[in-house]
Write a protein that holds these residues in place. Sequence first.
Motif, PDB file in Angstrom:
ATOM      1  N   THR A 179       0.836  -1.205   0.000  1.00  0.00           N
ATOM      2  CA  THR A 179       0.000   0.000   0.000  1.00  0.00           C
ATOM      3  C   THR A 179       0.867   1.250   0.000  1.00  0.00           C
ATOM      4  O   THR A 179       0.570   2.232  -0.706  1.00  0.00           O
ATOM      5  N   ARG A 180       1.945   1.229   0.764  1.00  0.00           N
ATOM      6  CA  ARG A 180       2.863   2.368   0.789  1.00  0.00           C
ATOM      7  C   ARG A 180       3.468   2.595  -0.583  1.00  0.00           C
ATOM      8  O   ARG A 180       3.555   3.733  -1.070  1.00  0.00           O
ATOM      9  N   GLY A 181       3.905   1.513  -1.234  1.00  0.00           N
ATOM     10  CA  GLY A 181       4.492   1.644  -2.568  1.00  0.00           C
ATOM     11  C   GLY A 181       3.498   2.156  -3.601  1.00  0.00           C
ATOM     12  O   GLY A 181       3.831   2.991  -4.444  1.00  0.00           O
ATOM     13  N   GLU A 182       2.258   1.654  -3.533  1.00  0.00           N
ATOM     14  CA  GLU A 182       1.216   2.115  -4.459  1.00  0.00           C
ATOM     15  C   GLU A 182       0.913   3.598  -4.242  1.00  0.00           C
ATOM     16  O   GLU A 182       0.728   4.359  -5.204  1.00  0.00           O
ATOM     17  N   LEU A 183       0.843   4.010  -2.984  1.00  0.00           N
ATOM     18  CA  LEU A 183       0.576   5.418  -2.689  1.00  0.00           C
ATOM     19  C   LEU A 183       1.685   6.312  -3.228  1.00  0.00           C
ATOM     20  O   LEU A 183       1.428   7.364  -3.818  1.00  0.00           O
ATOM     21  N   THR A 184       2.912   5.873  -3.028  1.00  0.00           N
ATOM     22  CA  THR A 184       4.045   6.669  -3.502  1.00  0.00           C
ATOM     23  C   THR A 184       4.030   6.790  -5.017  1.00  0.00           C
ATOM     24  O   THR A 184       4.354   7.843  -5.584  1.00  0.00           O
ATOM     25  N   GLY A 185       3.636   5.710  -5.709  1.00  0.00           N
ATOM     26  CA  GLY A 185       3.652   5.724  -7.163  1.00  0.00           C
ATOM     27  C   GLY A 185       2.459   6.381  -7.806  1.00  0.00           C
ATOM     28  O   GLY A 185       2.591   7.079  -8.817  1.00  0.00           O
ATOM     29  N   THR A 186       1.267   6.188  -7.219  1.00  0.00           N
ATOM     30  CA  THR A 186       0.049   6.703  -7.853  1.00  0.00           C
ATOM     31  C   THR A 186      -0.445   8.012  -7.249  1.00  0.00           C
ATOM     32  O   THR A 186      -1.246   8.716  -7.875  1.00  0.00           O
ATOM     33  N   ALA A 187      -0.010   8.319  -6.045  1.00  0.00           N
ATOM     34  CA  ALA A 187      -0.420   9.574  -5.392  1.00  0.00           C
ATOM     35  C   ALA A 187       0.798  10.224  -4.743  1.00  0.00           C
ATOM     36  O   ALA A 187       0.915  10.264  -3.522  1.00  0.00           O
ATOM     37  N   PRO A 188       1.740  10.695  -5.579  1.00  0.00           N
ATOM     38  CA  PRO A 188       2.995  11.240  -5.030  1.00  0.00           C
ATOM     39  C   PRO A 188       2.786  12.425  -4.089  1.00  0.00           C
ATOM     40  O   PRO A 188       3.664  12.724  -3.284  1.00  0.00           O
ATOM     41  N   GLN A 189       1.644  13.089  -4.177  1.00  0.00           N
ATOM     42  CA  GLN A 189       1.391  14.217  -3.281  1.00  0.00           C
ATOM     43  C   GLN A 189       1.308  13.771  -1.820  1.00  0.00           C
ATOM     44  O   GLN A 189       1.429  14.596  -0.904  1.00  0.00           O
ATOM     45  N   PHE A 190       1.101  12.443  -1.605  1.00  0.00           N
ATOM     46  CA  PHE A 190       1.030  11.931  -0.232  1.00  0.00           C
ATOM     47  C   PHE A 190       2.233  11.047   0.113  1.00  0.00           C
ATOM     48  O   PHE A 190       2.192  10.310   1.087  1.00  0.00           O
ATOM     49  N   SER A 191       3.273  11.115  -0.694  1.00  0.00           N
ATOM     50  CA  SER A 191       4.421  10.217  -0.494  1.00  0.00           C
ATOM     51  C   SER A 191       5.087  10.409   0.862  1.00  0.00           C
ATOM     52  O   SER A 191       5.569   9.450   1.474  1.00  0.00           O
ATOM     53  N   GLU A 240      -9.486  13.088  -0.969  1.00  0.00           N
ATOM     54  CA  GLU A 240      -8.527  12.633  -1.985  1.00  0.00           C
ATOM     55  C   GLU A 240      -7.599  11.566  -1.412  1.00  0.00           C
ATOM     56  O   GLU A 240      -7.308  10.545  -2.064  1.00  0.00           O
ATOM     57  N   ALA A 241      -7.124  11.799  -0.170  1.00  0.00           N
ATOM     58  CA  ALA A 241      -6.235  10.826   0.473  1.00  0.00           C
ATOM     59  C   ALA A 241      -6.958   9.511   0.745  1.00  0.00           C
ATOM     60  O   ALA A 241      -6.401   8.423   0.544  1.00  0.00           O
ATOM     61  N   LEU A 242      -8.219   9.600   1.187  1.00  0.00           N
ATOM     62  CA  LEU A 242      -8.992   8.388   1.451  1.00  0.00           C
ATOM     63  C   LEU A 242      -9.155   7.561   0.183  1.00  0.00           C
ATOM     64  O   LEU A 242      -9.003   6.337   0.198  1.00  0.00           O
ATOM     65  N   ASP A 243      -9.454   8.214  -0.923  1.00  0.00           N
ATOM     66  CA  ASP A 243      -9.621   7.499  -2.184  1.00  0.00           C
ATOM     67  C   ASP A 243      -8.315   6.819  -2.607  1.00  0.00           C
ATOM     68  O   ASP A 243      -8.320   5.672  -3.055  1.00  0.00           O
ATOM     69  N   ALA A 244      -7.196   7.538  -2.448  1.00  0.00           N
ATOM     70  CA  ALA A 244      -5.897   6.974  -2.832  1.00  0.00           C
ATOM     71  C   ALA A 244      -5.533   5.777  -1.952  1.00  0.00           C
ATOM     72  O   ALA A 244      -5.059   4.736  -2.448  1.00  0.00           O
ATOM     73  N   VAL A 245      -5.769   5.898  -0.641  1.00  0.00           N
ATOM     74  CA  VAL A 245      -5.468   4.800   0.275  1.00  0.00           C
ATOM     75  C   VAL A 245      -6.356   3.599  -0.029  1.00  0.00           C
ATOM     76  O   VAL A 245      -5.897   2.446  -0.049  1.00  0.00           O
TER      77      VAL A 245
END
Length: 516
Positions: free
Chosen positions: A430-442, A471-476
Amino acid sequence: MTTQTETRPLVPESREGAGSSVVMIAVALASVLLPLAVTAPAVAMPDLTVDLDAGVAAGQWVQNAYGVTFAACMLAAGSLADQFGRRRVLAVGTIVFSAMSAVAALATDIVVLDVARALQGIGAAGVLTSGAAILAASFSGRRRTQAFGVLGASFGAGLAVGPVLGGALVHLAGWRAVFWLNVVLGAVALALMPRIRESRDPNATRVDVAGLLTFSGSLFLLALAFVEGGERGWGDPVTLGSLAGFLLFMVAFVVAELRVARPMFDLSLFRNPTFVVVVCQPFTITFGFVVLINFLPPFFTGVGGRSSTESGLLLLPLMLPVFALPLLIGRLVADRVSPRVLLTASSVLIAVGSLWLVVLEPGQSPAAVVGPLLVFGLGVGSAFGAMDNAAVSVVPVERAGMASGIFNTMRITGETVAIAAAGGFLASYTRGELTGTAPQFSSQAARLAGQATQGRIDAALSAVAPARRPEALDAVARSLTSGMHVAFVFLALLAAAGALVTFLVVKDRHLADATG
């Protein structure tokens, strides 16, 4: 020398009646505590960790501490049961388990609760190994099959009721109530134990201390590696050091067992391919089940936005077959279907259910997951009881405690590895996906991923600016769901491989020879 009656069934088939019923009830009540200690805290985890202000790693150890000591002490508990008496070890294990449940219920610090859970696992090891050995020594033939069906049903009852009951207790009385429940049930089980006749192995020797220490150390380090890998990263020195320590301790364990005249982990049994496959069944049958019951409730309550009670109810299609099938199969199917076919079919159903679960999405209609959870539950339920019976049937009855210890060590080791590995994988993926698809929350990816995996979505989003929380909830949610799908595919492949190996390797005649 102990009299010959101690190695025979304590209650001959022709005379089994009310006394044997009490034996079944006492063992079943003690055994139902063990799955409750996994499923109910899983539902309570979001409330528990928030209330005790626990970090992600400390929260994971609520489950891992219990599983590590449970698995690590299984062999020693089996040896103690054979040596000092199975009823005695059953009673002591139940007392320790219940007492530590009370400590957990009263804990105001996460470290105290984690320590209590570790000691609770030691008591659980005594309950499980001695209970299975008591049934093996008290029954034979068809009655033994039925007795182990009752044992499987008791596990299934704890698993089926745990999420629903845990969710209701959390909603009505708070997370501490799930631990008080164990205290009450433990007291009832203890009241019945004087009706059980004592049995032991006349050839038992002292406990294998070297084997116990090296095995316990290796299992602890393996769990630590998975927990820290998800938290720190898989290349971190602590993670790599834990894996290296696990390998060293495991080598030391094998060396120690080869040098002991009567080891607690009899490696010579592994020359029998049927025994090897039977005792490894938990890795293909219960591995995935434990992943579901530990990580689906936090998924439902976290990114799914459901209450703890609703999350427990959503698991009913998975849990009900696990409760009902062991008893039904013990009474209706055991004489008609061979263990090889039954265990193979169980793994096939689990593989189908796992693969079907990729339909899982946050906030979807409950009807979407009923089918895959039901198929998965049918697979697990059809194997419960049958696995235990097969394991103790490969050896003479006087070594039933040892066989039960080996089998249940593999079972709880698989469950412990499953919880630690799945938790670490989901957090890191999940951390890797967040970093790659939602860099604003990296910069917040590690915190968001770790807490979302445990169902603490509100706590995870608290550090995000209010305007950006949707936005963060959707990305997570997208990242965690993707990780769950990958895990389901892996579980399907593991179960399919288990089905193939079981069908090709297990020989029913080996079980028939041992049971007569």
